[in-house]
Design an enzyme around this catalytic site. Structure first.
Site, short mmCIF file in Angstrom:
data_model
loop_
_atom_site.label_atom_id
_atom_site.label_comp_id
_atom_site.label_asym_id
_atom_site.label_seq_id
_atom_site.Cartn_x
_atom_site.Cartn_y
_atom_site.Cartn_z
CB CYS A 122 -5.84 -2.71 -0.17
SG CYS A 122 -6.52 -4.35 -0.43
CB CYS A 151 -3.61 -5.42 -0.90
SG CYS A 151 -4.87 -5.14 -2.13
#
Length: 135
Positions: A65, A62
């Protein structure tokens, strides 16, 4: 199966079961090799903890993230305890907490979810957000 859950060490986790290895680092304590028993222990820790705890649900693939990681680490100096759960490695925890987008921050207090927020925020905004919801 190696799973990485990053969590601020508490007295409860000192009594971790034999299947979880605790490895200390500068600001973090890593719980490795969590299986179903480790998941259950994590859930019990959240549900029985009377102090506020911030959990960051994330995944290695991600991009947001990855952008959030240094912000979360910086905020860790002002907010504790905090933890990170890799949703790809721990899909049962992601399912249990109905994680549908990441990064997802969930603030727990007295074993209950107080608030959640999806997306990236700065460390200053993160600290402010936690303080606003703990009033």
């Amino acid at each position: 199966l190696f799973v990485l859950i990053v969590i601020q060490l508490t007295e409860y986790l000192h009594r971790a079961s034999a299947n979880i290895q605790i490895v200390e680092s500068a600001n973090w304590h890593f719980l490795m090799e969590a299986d179903k028993a480790g998941n259950d222990q994590f859930v019990r820790h959240i549900e029985r903890n009377d102090i506020p705890e911030l959990i960051d649900f994330w995944a290695q693939r991600c991009s947001p993230c990855k952008m959030m990681a240094p912000q979360f680490e910086s905020a860790a100096h002002f907010i504790e305890p905090i933890a990170q759960v890799d949703t790809e490695a721990q899909p049962s925890l992601a399912s249990r907490y109905a994680i549908q987008s990441i990064p997802m921050l969930i603030l727990f207090h007295h074993g209950k979810e107080v608030v959640r927020s999806a997306g990236v925020m700065s460390s200053q905004d993160l600290v402010k957000w936690v303080n606003e919801h703990l009033g």
